[in-house]
Write an enzyme that holds these catalytic residues in place. Structure first.
Site, PDB file in Angstrom:
ATOM      1  N   ARG A  57       0.796  -1.219   0.000  1.00 14.99           N
ATOM      2  CA  ARG A  57       0.000   0.000   0.000  1.00 14.99           C
ATOM      3  C   ARG A  57       0.834   1.278   0.000  1.00 14.99           C
ATOM      4  O   ARG A  57       0.569   2.191  -0.773  1.00 14.99           O
ATOM      5  CB  ARG A  57      -0.928   0.032   1.223  1.00 14.99           C
ATOM      6  CG  ARG A  57      -2.199  -0.729   1.036  1.00 14.99           C
ATOM      7  CD  ARG A  57      -2.697  -1.247   2.355  1.00 14.99           C
ATOM      8  NE  ARG A  57      -1.760  -2.216   2.887  1.00 14.99           N
ATOM      9  CZ  ARG A  57      -1.741  -3.486   2.508  1.00 14.99           C
ATOM     10  NH1 ARG A  57      -2.608  -3.929   1.639  1.00 14.99           N
ATOM     11  NH2 ARG A  57      -0.848  -4.327   2.992  1.00 14.99           N
ATOM     12  N   THR A  58       1.827   1.335   0.869  1.00 17.47           N
ATOM     13  CA  THR A  58       2.569   2.595   0.994  1.00 17.47           C
ATOM     14  C   THR A  58       3.268   2.921  -0.329  1.00 17.47           C
ATOM     15  O   THR A  58       3.179   4.038  -0.832  1.00 17.47           O
ATOM     16  CB  THR A  58       3.597   2.493   2.144  1.00 17.47           C
ATOM     17  OG1 THR A  58       2.918   2.095   3.322  1.00 17.47           O
ATOM     18  CG2 THR A  58       4.268   3.825   2.382  1.00 17.47           C
ATOM     19  N   LYS A  86      26.204  -4.581  -2.597  1.00 17.64           N
ATOM     20  CA  LYS A  86      27.676  -4.542  -2.624  1.00 17.64           C
ATOM     21  C   LYS A  86      28.233  -3.868  -1.375  1.00 17.64           C
ATOM     22  O   LYS A  86      29.423  -3.618  -1.282  1.00 17.64           O
ATOM     23  CB  LYS A  86      28.148  -3.778  -3.864  1.00 17.64           C
ATOM     24  CG  LYS A  86      27.684  -4.366  -5.180  1.00 17.64           C
ATOM     25  CD  LYS A  86      28.002  -3.403  -6.324  1.00 17.64           C
ATOM     26  CE  LYS A  86      27.314  -3.847  -7.606  1.00 17.64           C
ATOM     27  NZ  LYS A  86      27.326  -2.784  -8.630  1.00 17.64           N
ATOM     28  N   ARG A 107      11.664   3.766   2.579  1.00 18.31           N
ATOM     29  CA  ARG A 107      11.298   2.796   3.635  1.00 18.31           C
ATOM     30  C   ARG A 107      12.538   1.945   3.884  1.00 18.31           C
ATOM     31  O   ARG A 107      13.186   1.482   2.933  1.00 18.31           O
ATOM     32  CB  ARG A 107      10.146   1.903   3.219  1.00 18.31           C
ATOM     33  CG  ARG A 107      10.010   0.722   4.202  1.00 18.31           C
ATOM     34  CD  ARG A 107       8.770  -0.088   3.991  1.00 18.31           C
ATOM     35  NE  ARG A 107       7.586   0.632   4.451  1.00 18.31           N
ATOM     36  CZ  ARG A 107       6.387   0.069   4.559  1.00 18.31           C
ATOM     37  NH1 ARG A 107       6.216  -1.193   4.234  1.00 18.31           N
ATOM     38  NH2 ARG A 107       5.363   0.777   4.982  1.00 18.31           N
TER      39      ARG A 107
END
Lengths: 309, 150
Positions: A57-58, A86, A107
């Site tokens: 959703r976000t 890396k 996020r």
């Protein structure tokens, strides 16, 4: 009220008046979020969508919001395809996104990651959830949902249920709701109680939250039942998770004990805590709540980018 | 007259009223002796009117009060005395700065400041005495500040 260039990291960075302004702007965005009206106020702007943790959703609502405003989106939803694999630091990834875009949405599993990102970016950073920490845009869309359904936030009786210890949405929400002088009741298993510091914050804002383990009793006169998932991924060990999962279930039998106009909210995803039979009742607000992520995020993107309808 | 267990100094800095047992941590916060070749005397568990205390004396070096203020984290009642020619020339009580940078490690194991990022730990001071601080990044308040000194 000027939001241009501001980072959106924590709900605590905003005054009640500023939150009200964001909610007002969100209301104006609804027809655009639904596709009933069109706008290009962010035409030519680029959003970096950096999701180091899974999201449905976000991420989708942020990307939808940017597209609905006429902007474009670059980014990733799985860091395994990036230089983080890396060993690149978050700071360096942010420096790159900063030079490629006009706004960054991030996020990340580490708490405080968005605040760190804002330190290294010149463009505004929006926190889309940092570990078990903050999730301010979820908090704003939750407030927006209560406001649109109940016509006001003040004085509502609100029950927060589930994982109140690790759940990032409920910490921000308890604080924000306290700004509005609501009546708060916390219902959780003993091991997942609301942290003391959150309770103290509510008290400092003049709200005395009640805590109980009896859900039936708690919802009897509630206006809003806010349910959260017991999040397996936040538990330090599986045993603790197995002890508490499935303790509370919201179903039609339980809702017989509630007021007719109670609304049931959930930040989603849900697993077993709300039975699908509730979806068909007028109490179920969680899908509408998820939609509200689009107008709220449109409002935030336009405010911090200086775009006006 | 009572005999002092450590000598008075002619010139330098005396940090008095350090919470008993914290003198070594105070030296650590100040980077002494790494940052100084001065003679340093430490007295621990010294009896005083207000109970036991620690005292640190740094000879021939006047510590910058602002630099010393950060020790208020673990010794909020400490006083800084600048000594010139055996006399107390200046005296002030430590006062916590608004921010504490690079001294305390965040108690939250999943805080971004505990990972491989190019930032120093950073705390906002919420209250001075007893000290309460909050991580700038994750907003966690460490309960045992003395144990978190880097």
């Amino acid at each position: 009220m000027n939001f241009k260039g501001r980072d959106i990291i924590s709900i605590k960075d905003f005054s009640k008046a500023e939150i009200n302004h964001i909610l007002e702007c969100s209301k104006k965005m609804v027809p655009y979020a639904k596709g009933e009206k069109y706008t290009n106020i962010l035409k030519g702007r680029v959003l970096s969508s950096l999701f180091f943790e899974p999201s449905t959703r976000t991420r989708l609502s942020f990307e939808s919001a940017m597209n609905r405003l006429g902007g474009r989106v670059i980014g990733f939803s799985d860091p395994s395809g990036t230089s983080q694999k890396k060993g690149e630091s978050l700071a360096d990834t942010i420096r790159m996104a900063d030079s490629y875009s006009d706004v960054i949405v991030v996020r990340h599993p580490q708490e405080g990651a968005a605040r760190l990102a804002a330190e290294f970016a010149d463009v505004p950073v929006l926190n889309a959830g940092d570990g078990a920490g903050r999730h301010p845009t979820q908090c704003l869309l939750d407030l927006f949902t209560i406001l649109t359904e109940k016509k006001k936030i003040e004085k509502n009786k609100i029950v927060l249920l589930g994982d109140l210890k690790y759940g990032r949405t409920v910490h921000s929400l308890a604080y924000a709701l306290s700004l509005y002088g609501v009546e708060l009741t916390f219902v959780s298993p003993g091991s997942l109680k609301m942290p003391k510091e959150v309770i103290n914050e509510c008290k400092e804002l003049g709200v005395e939250p009640r805590s109980t383990s009896s859900l039936e009793k708690a919802i009897s006169d509630a206006d809003v039942l806010y349910v959260t998932r017991i999040q397996k991924e936040r538990f330090p060990d599986a045993e603790e998770y197995n002890r508490v999962v499935g303790i509370y279930k919201v179903d039609n039998d339980l809702l017989k004990h509630a007021r007719k106009d109670i609304i049931v909210m959930h930040p989603l995803p849900r697993v077993t805590e709300i039975k699908p039979e509730v979806d068909k009742t007028p109490h179920a607000l969680y899908f509408k709540q998820a939609f509200n992520g689009v107008p709220v995020r449109m409002a935030l993107l336009s405010l911090i980018s200086g775009g006006r309808l | 007259m009572k005999e002092l267990k450590i000598q008075t100094i002619k010139n330098g800095t005396v940090i008095d009223h350090i919470t008993a047992g914290n003198a070594v941590k105070v030296l650590h916060i100040l980077g002494i002796p790494k940052t100084s070749s001065s003679t340093v005397s430490v007295a621990m568990n010294v009896k005083s009117k207000l109970g036991k205390k620690d005292i640190v004396k740094v000879e021939n070096r006047e510590l910058d009060p602002q630099e010393v203020d950060k020790i208020a984290l673990i010794a909020p009642k400490a006083t800084i005395n600048i000594i010139r020619d055996f006399e107390v020339a200046e005296k002030h009580r430590v006062k916590l700065p608004k921010e504490i940078v690079g001294i305390v490690r965040c108690s939250n194991p999943t805080c971004v400041s505990n990972f491989n990022e190019p930032v120093e730990s950073r705390f906002i001071v919420i209250r001075e005495d007893p000290p309460r601080i909050k991580c700038y990044f994750c907003e966690r308040e460490p309960e045992d500040i003395a144990e978190r000194i880097i």
